[in-house]
Motif scaffolding. Structure first.
Motif, PDB file in Angstrom:
ATOM      1  N   PHE A 130      -1.440   4.384  -5.030  1.00 46.35           N
ATOM      2  CA  PHE A 130      -1.947   3.018  -4.943  1.00 46.35           C
ATOM      3  C   PHE A 130      -1.006   2.134  -4.132  1.00 46.35           C
ATOM      4  O   PHE A 130       0.213   2.179  -4.279  1.00 46.35           O
ATOM      5  N   ALA A 131      -1.617   1.363  -3.243  1.00 50.25           N
ATOM      6  CA  ALA A 131      -0.848   0.401  -2.454  1.00 50.25           C
ATOM      7  C   ALA A 131      -0.404  -0.740  -3.363  1.00 50.25           C
ATOM      8  O   ALA A 131      -1.137  -1.157  -4.261  1.00 50.25           O
ATOM      9  N   GLN A 132       0.783  -1.236  -3.127  1.00 50.15           N
ATOM     10  CA  GLN A 132       1.339  -2.287  -3.980  1.00 50.15           C
ATOM     11  C   GLN A 132       1.404  -3.633  -3.254  1.00 50.15           C
ATOM     12  O   GLN A 132       1.202  -3.725  -2.051  1.00 50.15           O
ATOM     13  N   ASP A 133       1.685  -4.643  -4.043  1.00 49.61           N
ATOM     14  CA  ASP A 133       1.953  -5.985  -3.523  1.00 49.61           C
ATOM     15  C   ASP A 133       0.779  -6.542  -2.717  1.00 49.61           C
ATOM     16  O   ASP A 133       0.957  -7.171  -1.674  1.00 49.61           O
ATOM     17  N   GLY A 134      -0.449  -6.296  -3.203  1.00 50.63           N
ATOM     18  CA  GLY A 134      -1.633  -6.869  -2.578  1.00 50.63           C
ATOM     19  C   GLY A 134      -2.122  -6.152  -1.340  1.00 50.63           C
ATOM     20  O   GLY A 134      -3.096  -6.579  -0.712  1.00 50.63           O
ATOM     21  N   ARG A 135      -1.461  -5.066  -0.962  1.00 48.68           N
ATOM     22  CA  ARG A 135      -1.884  -4.337   0.225  1.00 48.68           C
ATOM     23  C   ARG A 135      -3.023  -3.370  -0.093  1.00 48.68           C
ATOM     24  O   ARG A 135      -3.367  -3.157  -1.251  1.00 48.68           O
ATOM     25  N   GLY A 136      -3.607  -2.809   0.944  1.00 48.88           N
ATOM     26  CA  GLY A 136      -4.716  -1.885   0.764  1.00 48.88           C
ATOM     27  C   GLY A 136      -4.466  -0.585   1.495  1.00 48.88           C
ATOM     28  O   GLY A 136      -3.417  -0.383   2.122  1.00 48.88           O
ATOM     29  N   LEU A 137      -5.440   0.312   1.398  1.00 51.79           N
ATOM     30  CA  LEU A 137      -5.369   1.603   2.076  1.00 51.79           C
ATOM     31  C   LEU A 137      -6.564   1.752   3.007  1.00 51.79           C
ATOM     32  O   LEU A 137      -7.694   1.422   2.632  1.00 51.79           O
ATOM     33  N   ASP A 138      -6.296   2.224   4.195  1.00 48.61           N
ATOM     34  CA  ASP A 138      -7.362   2.548   5.138  1.00 48.61           C
ATOM     35  C   ASP A 138      -7.889   3.924   4.741  1.00 48.61           C
ATOM     36  O   ASP A 138      -7.298   4.951   5.057  1.00 48.61           O
ATOM     37  N   TYR A 139      -9.005   3.936   4.031  1.00 51.76           N
ATOM     38  CA  TYR A 139      -9.533   5.193   3.500  1.00 51.76           C
ATOM     39  C   TYR A 139      -9.900   6.184   4.605  1.00 51.76           C
ATOM     40  O   TYR A 139      -9.688   7.387   4.470  1.00 51.76           O
ATOM     41  N   ARG A 140     -10.478   5.671   5.660  1.00 54.64           N
ATOM     42  CA  ARG A 140     -10.872   6.572   6.744  1.00 54.64           C
ATOM     43  C   ARG A 140      -9.642   7.277   7.324  1.00 54.64           C
ATOM     44  O   ARG A 140      -9.650   8.489   7.572  1.00 54.64           O
ATOM     45  N   ARG A 141      -8.572   6.533   7.504  1.00 51.04           N
ATOM     46  CA  ARG A 141      -7.345   7.122   8.035  1.00 51.04           C
ATOM     47  C   ARG A 141      -6.757   8.126   7.045  1.00 51.04           C
ATOM     48  O   ARG A 141      -6.308   9.210   7.427  1.00 51.04           O
ATOM     49  N   PHE A 142      -6.779   7.771   5.764  1.00 51.10           N
ATOM     50  CA  PHE A 142      -6.243   8.685   4.753  1.00 51.10           C
ATOM     51  C   PHE A 142      -7.025  10.000   4.739  1.00 51.10           C
ATOM     52  O   PHE A 142      -6.436  11.087   4.695  1.00 51.10           O
ATOM     53  N   LEU A 143      -8.340   9.909   4.773  1.00 53.60           N
ATOM     54  CA  LEU A 143      -9.157  11.125   4.747  1.00 53.60           C
ATOM     55  C   LEU A 143      -8.914  11.986   5.986  1.00 53.60           C
ATOM     56  O   LEU A 143      -8.837  13.216   5.895  1.00 53.60           O
ATOM     57  N   ASP A 144      -8.791  11.350   7.126  1.00 57.61           N
ATOM     58  CA  ASP A 144      -8.523  12.101   8.357  1.00 57.61           C
ATOM     59  C   ASP A 144      -7.159  12.786   8.297  1.00 57.61           C
ATOM     60  O   ASP A 144      -7.011  13.944   8.704  1.00 57.61           O
ATOM     61  N   ARG A 145      -6.163  12.072   7.793  1.00 57.07           N
ATOM     62  CA  ARG A 145      -4.803  12.621   7.755  1.00 57.07           C
ATOM     63  C   ARG A 145      -4.652  13.746   6.732  1.00 57.07           C
ATOM     64  O   ARG A 145      -3.742  14.571   6.847  1.00 57.07           O
ATOM     65  N   SER A 161      -1.288   4.965   5.757  1.00 59.46           N
ATOM     66  CA  SER A 161      -2.631   4.382   5.771  1.00 59.46           C
ATOM     67  C   SER A 161      -2.653   2.973   5.186  1.00 59.46           C
ATOM     68  O   SER A 161      -3.722   2.410   4.938  1.00 59.46           O
ATOM     69  N   ILE A 162      -1.475   2.405   4.970  1.00 58.76           N
ATOM     70  CA  ILE A 162      -1.394   1.064   4.390  1.00 58.76           C
ATOM     71  C   ILE A 162      -1.922   0.021   5.378  1.00 58.76           C
ATOM     72  O   ILE A 162      -1.657   0.084   6.578  1.00 58.76           O
ATOM     73  N   VAL A 163      -2.682  -0.920   4.847  1.00 53.71           N
ATOM     74  CA  VAL A 163      -3.115  -2.084   5.622  1.00 53.71           C
ATOM     75  C   VAL A 163      -2.629  -3.339   4.909  1.00 53.71           C
ATOM     76  O   VAL A 163      -2.228  -3.292   3.746  1.00 53.71           O
ATOM     77  N   ARG A 164      -2.673  -4.439   5.609  1.00 51.55           N
ATOM     78  CA  ARG A 164      -2.012  -5.649   5.126  1.00 51.55           C
ATOM     79  C   ARG A 164      -2.568  -6.150   3.803  1.00 51.55           C
ATOM     80  O   ARG A 164      -1.817  -6.618   2.943  1.00 51.55           O
ATOM     81  N   ALA A 165      -3.889  -6.053   3.613  1.00 52.30           N
ATOM     82  CA  ALA A 165      -4.476  -6.597   2.390  1.00 52.30           C
ATOM     83  C   ALA A 165      -5.627  -5.712   1.925  1.00 52.30           C
ATOM     84  O   ALA A 165      -6.365  -5.153   2.735  1.00 52.30           O
TER      85      ALA A 165
END
Length: 342
Positions: free
Chosen positions: A236-251, A298-302
């Motif tokens: 899980f991404a912390q501090d209000g950040r998010g995950l780019d699911y498409r990038r995670f699945l590809d990687r 795969s972290i994104v800003r929010a």
């Protein structure tokens, strides 16, 4: 575009039709048979992955004709890739018979199970060959689902009943990744554990390593290698950040054959992966390390909540990628309900 997820309906989406010369009772019967067989395949997949690991589909791979035929139609591809999705019902039931130890906890005694299946298969045959069937066929299917309702609820809720390894040192995998847990369990009294303290927000991606024991399993130790035990990993991404699911699945694409499921949440901030214990400590550690690396990259800003977009993304991937609407992603033991809605 939000976190690599496109909010669109699947191509070719259609609405229900009302066709005058098609008996509604037959359509309803087919729908319930679809529901039963889809969830039966899901159950067989999870339990055999938990028992056999990467070898779960060896028997099915010996009969790949339907899957090869479907793959040859390159102008109309589908996302399905599981051998179970291309297996006929007899092959599915044969697997259940061969591994009855995994399923007897869910189903009636064997002789009664066989008797019920004889009726279901006859009704299924009538629908498949465009016969109107008996007036009570639909009612019989509904009763069959009622008889199995609690069993499928138990199957599904047991998948969302992960437990922490306590103390963490009893399991080498949990011990290895303990530094990545931003708020680990601590023993505040003898044999009493709780998450106490301040969350470590310096970790860009936090991780918990839990386990789930399948209902049929007789687990004697919580070390890797045990049939019926699944590692349940949350990234899980912390501090209000998010995950780019498409990038995670590809990687992580190369890892997918060794994972049971990749589960996506509706807030695009957490990924859950389940891994068979029978793969062994070394393989499991390597898989988790690569999943964690992919999550960090795969972290994104929010984080951005778009449930429908996540569902649409999951539908573009094979059966092992589950969106937040799938009961295997959320239905837990504290959520009583009728699984089949009957």
């Amino acid at each position: 575009m939000t976190n690599g997820v496109q909010a669109t309906e699947p191509a070719g989406e259609v609405r229900p039709e009302s066709i005058g010369d098609v008996p509604v009772r037959v359509v309803n019967t087919y729908s319930r048979l679809w529901q039963f067989e889809t969830w039966l395949r899901a159950m067989v997949y999870v339990e055999l992955r938990a028992k056999l690991g990467d070898s779960w589909a060896d028997d099915l791979k010996k009969k790949p004709g339907h899957q090869q035929a479907d793959a040859s139609l390159t102008h109309m591809p589908t996302a399905e890739s599981s051998a179970l999705s291309y297996s006929q019902l007899p092959a599915l039931l044969e697997l259940i018979e061969t591994h009855w130890d995994c399923f007897e906890t869910y189903f009636p005694p064997r002789d009664l199970w066989h008797a019920k299946l004889r009726e279901v298969k006859q009704i299924r045959n009538r629908v498949a060959h465009f016969r109107a069937g008996h007036a009570d066929d639909y009612a019989r299917i509904l009763q069959f689902l009622r008889d199995l309702d609690k069993s499928f609820w138990r199957y599904c809720t047991s998948y969302n009943n992960g437990q922490p390894f306590l103390p963490q040192r009893i399991n080498p995998v949990a011990k290895r990744f303990l530094p990545l847990d931003p708020l680990p369990f601590v023993e505040f009294e003898k044999k009493r554990w709780a998450q106490i303290g301040t969350r470590n927000k310096e970790l860009p991606v936090g991780m918990t390593v839990h386990y789930q024991q399948r209902p049929w399993a007789n687990v004697t130790t919580l070390k890797a290698g045990q049939p019926g035990l699944l590692y349940d990993i949350r990234l899980f991404a912390q501090d209000g950040r998010g995950l780019d699911y498409r990038r995670f699945l590809d990687r992580t694409r190369a890892l997918h054959p060794h994972l049971v499921h990749v589960l996506l949440d509706s807030f695009s901030s957490e990924v859950r992966v389940t891994i068979p214990s029978v793969l062994g400590t070394k393989a499991i550690v390597a898989l988790i390390e690569k999943c964690h690396e992919a999550a960090v990259n795969s972290i994104v800003r929010a984080a951005f909540s778009d449930k429908e977009a996540v569902i649409a993304l999951a539908s573009q991937w094979p059966e092992y990628v589950l969106g937040p609407e799938n009961p295997l992603a959320f239905l837990s033991p504290d959520m009583p309900c009728s699984f089949f809605g009957v």
